[in-house]
Scaffold this motif. Structure first.
Motif, mmCIF file in Angstrom:
data_model
loop_
_atom_site.group_PDB
_atom_site.id
_atom_site.type_symbol
_atom_site.label_atom_id
_atom_site.label_comp_id
_atom_site.label_asym_id
_atom_site.label_seq_id
_atom_site.Cartn_x
_atom_site.Cartn_y
_atom_site.Cartn_z
ATOM 1 N N LYS A 132 0.755 -1.325 0.099
ATOM 2 C CA LYS A 132 -0.101 -0.057 0.094
ATOM 3 C C LYS A 132 0.806 1.410 0.146
ATOM 4 O O LYS A 132 0.354 2.205 -0.327
ATOM 5 C CB LYS A 132 -0.960 -0.065 1.331
ATOM 6 C CG LYS A 132 -1.945 -1.033 1.374
ATOM 7 C CD LYS A 132 -2.807 -0.948 2.426
ATOM 8 C CE LYS A 132 -4.007 -2.124 2.613
ATOM 9 N NZ LYS A 132 -3.179 -3.511 2.928
ATOM 10 N N THR B 286 1.082 4.249 -3.296
ATOM 11 C CA THR B 286 0.810 5.525 -3.156
ATOM 12 C C THR B 286 1.896 6.497 -3.819
ATOM 13 O O THR B 286 2.969 6.527 -3.612
ATOM 14 C CB THR B 286 0.614 5.884 -1.571
ATOM 15 O OG1 THR B 286 -0.323 4.970 -0.837
ATOM 16 C CG2 THR B 286 0.244 7.274 -1.594
ATOM 17 N N SER C 167 -5.057 2.613 6.584
ATOM 18 C CA SER C 167 -5.099 3.577 5.355
ATOM 19 C C SER C 167 -4.729 4.759 6.142
ATOM 20 O O SER C 167 -4.308 5.712 5.164
ATOM 21 C CB SER C 167 -6.664 3.445 5.068
ATOM 22 O OG SER C 167 -7.527 3.863 6.096
ATOM 23 N N GLU D 143 -1.786 7.505 4.278
ATOM 24 C CA GLU D 143 -1.959 9.073 3.945
ATOM 25 C C GLU D 143 -1.329 9.856 4.692
ATOM 26 O O GLU D 143 -0.643 10.993 4.064
ATOM 27 C CB GLU D 143 -3.679 9.359 4.449
ATOM 28 C CG GLU D 143 -4.038 10.777 4.089
ATOM 29 C CD GLU D 143 -3.977 11.218 2.623
ATOM 30 O OE1 GLU D 143 -3.944 12.201 2.279
ATOM 31 O OE2 GLU D 143 -3.972 10.238 1.617
ATOM 32 N N SER E 14 2.032 9.752 3.193
ATOM 33 C CA SER E 14 2.143 10.231 1.717
ATOM 34 C C SER E 14 2.185 11.933 1.963
ATOM 35 O O SER E 14 2.800 12.552 1.153
ATOM 36 C CB SER E 14 0.948 9.816 1.247
ATOM 37 O OG SER E 14 0.792 10.664 0.076
ATOM 38 N N SER F 195 7.314 5.432 1.230
ATOM 39 C CA SER F 195 6.634 6.505 0.848
ATOM 40 C C SER F 195 7.351 7.400 0.324
ATOM 41 O O SER F 195 7.064 8.481 -0.269
ATOM 42 C CB SER F 195 5.785 7.044 1.977
ATOM 43 O OG SER F 195 5.071 6.137 2.601
#
Length: 389
Positions: free
Chosen positions: A197, A201, A279, A283, A286, A310
């Motif tokens: 994940k 991203t 999640s 975020e 990111s 990231s």
């Protein structure tokens, strides 16, 4: 290949982040074509009350993204008595194992994540069924002197029964070699996995027009030492209105940390979003510009590789695991409990951010910690262990 995970802690729901990296490792192996199951007897504290579903020992089953997952629930009636805890794990663990094999058959290999106390189930399974098991140790309690002699004796039997034993970092394996020496080999190293994940991203350009964001995500306890981040931030960025700090997580130090930010006059620029879901962690990574880990001790540091995946440069203390993770170009290592060195590192990342290439940071992380890389390493380990039976 049929693999059964027995972890000492594991998510009890999709929103639970405890042991999420064990779950993600199981999913990575499933993606590589392995049949993977998980059995997890969950024992909650007596402080949560005794009249709840946990006391009934009702097993639950779900297929979690291809992973056959069995959980049971009970109370930890013997929190200060290792032999009692061992018996609880053996009883409920074997019940779950036998329920598992009635439907899915015998696994070829068992993978124990953290010996105390999942390892006692694997030891019993090995004795009854001859199924080999390997151990990956994660608990910092061994390195920090938090394991009693009685529990250490249980762990010693577990690791001696294991076909192979690993920790998640070189420094931790060196420590375990001293505390729990293997008979004919040293403790190996298999690092934790980084979830796809974070890799999927898109990388956001760092230090955009909205300012510079430092991020920390961790439990709020004394070992994580977030107070030093706040002190360094207040000392070195007191006039930098476009620089902010986000500290995600929860714990018994939260009120003290909020009070410290208030007392140092930076409360308006230090945000505490609370507990974050997986999640939300993706975020937060990111949208931050740099990540800080200020712990006194870490066996590994999963949040560091999540930050690197990231594309974010990191600052981390030389507290064990980070020395195996942070390479040249990834960020800066600082001494434990040195506020000024930490502050200077923060200033450097803020002022020299173009020296840290986010795409190269991500690429190095993928080469070392991505799901296929770690899964392939584990499959080779499993194959070796099975071949010796």
């Amino acid at each position: 290949m049929h693999i059964l995970f027995i972890p000492s802690w594991y998510p009890v729901s999709r929103s639970d982040i405890g042991g999420s990296f064990f779950r993600e490792q199981a999913q990575a192996l499933h993606k590589q074509g392995c049949q993977v199951g998980v059995i997890y007897p969950h024992f909650s504290s007596l402080r949560n009350g005794i009249f709840s579903k946990e006391k009934h020992g009702i097993p639950e089953f779900e297929i979690d993204e291809g992973i056959f997952t069995y959980r049971s629930y009970g109370k930890n009636w013997f929190p200060r008595f290792p032999i009692g805890i061992k018996k609880l794990w053996e009883y409920f663990g074997i019940q779950l194992f036998e329920k598992y094999i009635r439907t899915h058959g015998l696994p070829e290999i068992v993978h124990v994540h953290s010996m105390l106390y999942a390892g006692v189930v694997a030891l019993r399974v090995n004795s009854r069924y001859g199924i080999p098991y390997i151990v990956t140790e994660h608990s910092s309690a061994f390195a920090r002197g938090g394991v009693t002699n009685s529990s250490l004796g249980i762990a010693d039997k577990i690791q001696h029964g294991a076909a192979q034993a690993f920790s998640v970092s070189k420094s931790f394996s060196i420590n375990l070699d001293k505390r729990l020496p293997r008979r004919n080999a040293s403790w190996g190293v298999v690092p934790n996995i980084v979830s796809q994940k974070f890799i999927d991203t898109p990388i956001r350009k760092i230090k955009d027009s909205q300012g510079f964001v430092f991020l920390n995500i961790a439990l709020m306890n004394k070992n994580k030492n977030q107070k030093n981040i706040i002190k360094a931030f207040a000392k070195y960025f007191s006039e930098s209105v476009h620089v902010s700090l986000v500290i995600g997580g929860h714990g018994n130090e939260m009120n003290a940390l909020k009070g410290l930010a208030e007392n140092l006059g930076v409360a308006a620029r230090v945000k505490f979003p609370g507990m974050l879901s997986r999640s939300q962690v993706v975020e937060a990574m990111s949208t931050a510009d740099a990540f800080i880990l200020s712990s006194d001790y870490e066996t590994f540091g999963v949040v560091l590789i999540e930050a690197l995946a990231s594309g974010k440069p990191v600052i981390a203390t030389r507290c064990g695991g980070p020395q195996s993770i942070v390479e040249e170009g990834d960020g800066i290592l600082v001494d434990v409990d040195d506020v000024d060195e930490l502050g200077r590192a923060m200033v450097r990342l803020n002022t020299e951010y173009t020296a840290f290439n986010p795409h190269e940071i991500r690429a190095r992380c993928i080469e070392r910690y991505s799901e296929p890389v770690i899964a392939d390493s584990l499959i080779k380990i499993y194959t070796s262990a099975i071949s010796k039976v």
